[in-house]
Motif scaffolding. Structure first.
Motif, mmCIF file in Angstrom:
data_model
loop_
_atom_site.group_PDB
_atom_site.id
_atom_site.type_symbol
_atom_site.label_atom_id
_atom_site.label_comp_id
_atom_site.label_asym_id
_atom_site.label_seq_id
_atom_site.Cartn_x
_atom_site.Cartn_y
_atom_site.Cartn_z
ATOM 1 N N ARG A 172 13.499 -0.531 -5.981
ATOM 2 C CA ARG A 172 12.340 -0.814 -5.129
ATOM 3 C C ARG A 172 11.163 -1.102 -6.069
ATOM 4 N NH1 ARG A 172 12.708 0.312 0.059
ATOM 5 N NH2 ARG A 172 10.485 0.718 0.255
ATOM 6 N N VAL A 174 7.115 -2.633 -6.683
ATOM 7 C CA VAL A 174 5.788 -2.934 -6.147
ATOM 8 C C VAL A 174 5.210 -4.142 -6.879
ATOM 9 C CG1 VAL A 174 3.407 -2.142 -5.919
ATOM 10 C CG2 VAL A 174 5.269 -0.588 -5.396
ATOM 11 N N ASP A 177 0.486 -8.427 -3.231
ATOM 12 C CA ASP A 177 0.604 -9.658 -2.459
ATOM 13 C C ASP A 177 -0.588 -10.564 -2.763
ATOM 14 O OD1 ASP A 177 1.245 -11.618 -0.675
ATOM 15 O OD2 ASP A 177 0.784 -10.451 1.130
ATOM 16 N N ALA A 194 14.478 -4.769 -3.688
ATOM 17 C CA ALA A 194 13.545 -4.701 -2.567
ATOM 18 C C ALA A 194 12.131 -4.712 -3.116
ATOM 19 C CB ALA A 194 13.789 -3.432 -1.753
ATOM 20 N N GLN A 196 7.969 -4.207 -2.334
ATOM 21 C CA GLN A 196 6.841 -3.746 -1.525
ATOM 22 C C GLN A 196 5.619 -4.525 -1.979
ATOM 23 O OE1 GLN A 196 4.490 0.364 -1.600
ATOM 24 N NE2 GLN A 196 6.521 0.614 -0.675
ATOM 25 N N THR A 197 4.923 -5.185 -1.053
ATOM 26 C CA THR A 197 3.839 -6.101 -1.422
ATOM 27 C C THR A 197 2.516 -5.693 -0.779
ATOM 28 O OG1 THR A 197 4.519 -7.579 0.381
ATOM 29 C CG2 THR A 197 5.371 -8.066 -1.833
ATOM 30 N N PRO A 198 1.874 -4.658 -1.285
ATOM 31 C CA PRO A 198 0.547 -4.310 -0.766
ATOM 32 C C PRO A 198 -0.475 -5.370 -1.139
ATOM 33 C CG PRO A 198 1.011 -3.047 -2.742
ATOM 34 C CD PRO A 198 2.276 -3.796 -2.403
ATOM 35 N N GLY A 205 0.117 1.981 -6.392
ATOM 36 C CA GLY A 205 1.477 1.525 -6.624
ATOM 37 C C GLY A 205 2.076 2.128 -7.872
ATOM 38 N N ILE A 216 9.878 4.666 -5.664
ATOM 39 C CA ILE A 216 9.529 3.350 -6.216
ATOM 40 C C ILE A 216 9.927 3.359 -7.689
ATOM 41 C CG2 ILE A 216 7.686 1.701 -6.710
ATOM 42 C CD1 ILE A 216 8.253 1.927 -3.759
#
Length: 322
Positions: A172, A174, A177, A194, A196-198, A205, A216
């Motif tokens: 996972r 980070v 975005d 996978a 994660q796009t904050p 992150g 993560i």
């Protein structure tokens, strides 16, 4: 040339006696910015956090210099680089600060806004001068020896997965975005990990990478240099791995970096970004996986913080009786 704080140590003392000061500073910033949660005004929230944090630091028992602050790159309120805080009656220390990390999260009431600060022994925090952005990799301790900023992302994923005893498909990652990360995100997804796009918040992150309870495995991509030094303080305290390299986003920024004598090619380790004893503190502003938001109940105000220091992570609840 490697920039560091210009404070010459005058007073010896244990840096960790200042942990309560740092906690008071982030708590004050979080409580001051909380009324602005969900109101769409990032600068007002940032200004409230900065004002409260500056007030909390004013009487700190020592002399601190803000080596790296937040705000210059986006004309936001800030504790400015070179600002001196404290009463002078105690140890000299370096400060890296972002009074409101994740201003857009705060403005739109999205989880993840934090009030953050790091303290280090005087002269230990690296300063990027006029560099506002850096390319970063942050990994858990078991993967710290297998990362290289020059590796393609597919190789980075394979190396980290092997070090962690996982398959790439179990990782996972980070990645913020941002338009600059469009291709990077696509390549990581195609490799099987996978993502994660904050929208922001690369300190949060990075903390998710360092804290095993949050599942993560890796943070990669370009984020702010202040956030880089803050992250490095937590990385060093917990034995994680980090690499960073200045990554200007405009020609003017690149020219200013070169004029300051800094290299655009040099890769810094976490130990070079924070070259001595340090600790990191964050207090929650509007909740999230790390710490909860401030709340009031029966005449009391409760806030939650993380203190990362000397290989330990402490969850701290502040309770104020009105």
């Amino acid at each position: 040339m490697q920039y560091r704080s210009e404070v010459a140590p005058r007073t010896s003392g244990d840096l960790h006696t200042l942990e309560s000061v740092a906690l008071a500073a982030t708590r004050g910033a979080a409580l001051a910015s909380y009324p602005w949660v969900g109101r769409g005004d990032q600068k007002a929230a940032d200004a409230a956090a900065t004002t409260a944090m500056r007030a909390a630091l004013a009487d700190a028992p020592g002399r601190g210099r803000v080596v790296i602050g937040e705000g210059e790159k986006d004309d936001a309120p800030m504790l400015f680089n070179g600002e001196i805080v404290g009463n002078g009656q105690g140890p000299d220390f370096d400060i890296a600060v972002d009074p409101l990390e994740g201003t857009s999260f705060c403005a739109h009431d999205l989880p993840g806004a934090l009030a953050t600060i790091a303290f280090g022994d005087a002269g230990t925090f690296w300063s990027p001068g006029p560099g506002f952005y850096m390319d970063k990799i942050v990994v858990p301790p078991r993967a710290k020896d297998v990362i290289d900023l020059d590796d393609p992302p597919e190789q980075t994923l394979a190396n980290v997965a092997k070090a962690l005893g996982k398959q790439v498909g179990e990782l996972r990652v980070v990645i913020m975005d941002k338009p600059r990360h469009k291709e990077l995100i696509a390549r990581v997804v195609r490799a099987g990990a996978a993502v994660q796009t904050p929208a922001g918040g690369d300190v949060g992150g990075s903390l998710a990478v360092l804290l095993p309870t949050l599942d993560i495995d890796l943070l990669i991509g370009v984020g702010g240099t202040p956030e880089g030094v803050l992250t490095a303080a937590a990385v060093q305290a917990l034995g994680g791995g980090m690499l960073g390299r200045l990554a200007p986003q405009r020609d003017e920024e690149a020219d200013n970096i070169r004029a300051a004598g800094l290299s655009l090619d040099r890769v810094y380790t976490g130990a070079e970004l924070v070259a001595g004893d340090a600790f990191f503190v964050a207090t929650g502003v509007n909740g999230g996986p790390l710490v909860g938001r401030p709340r009031k109940s029966n005449g009391t105000t409760i806030a939650e913080s993380l203190l990362i220091s000397r290989g330990e992570v402490r969850h701290i609840t502040h309770t104020t009786f009105e």
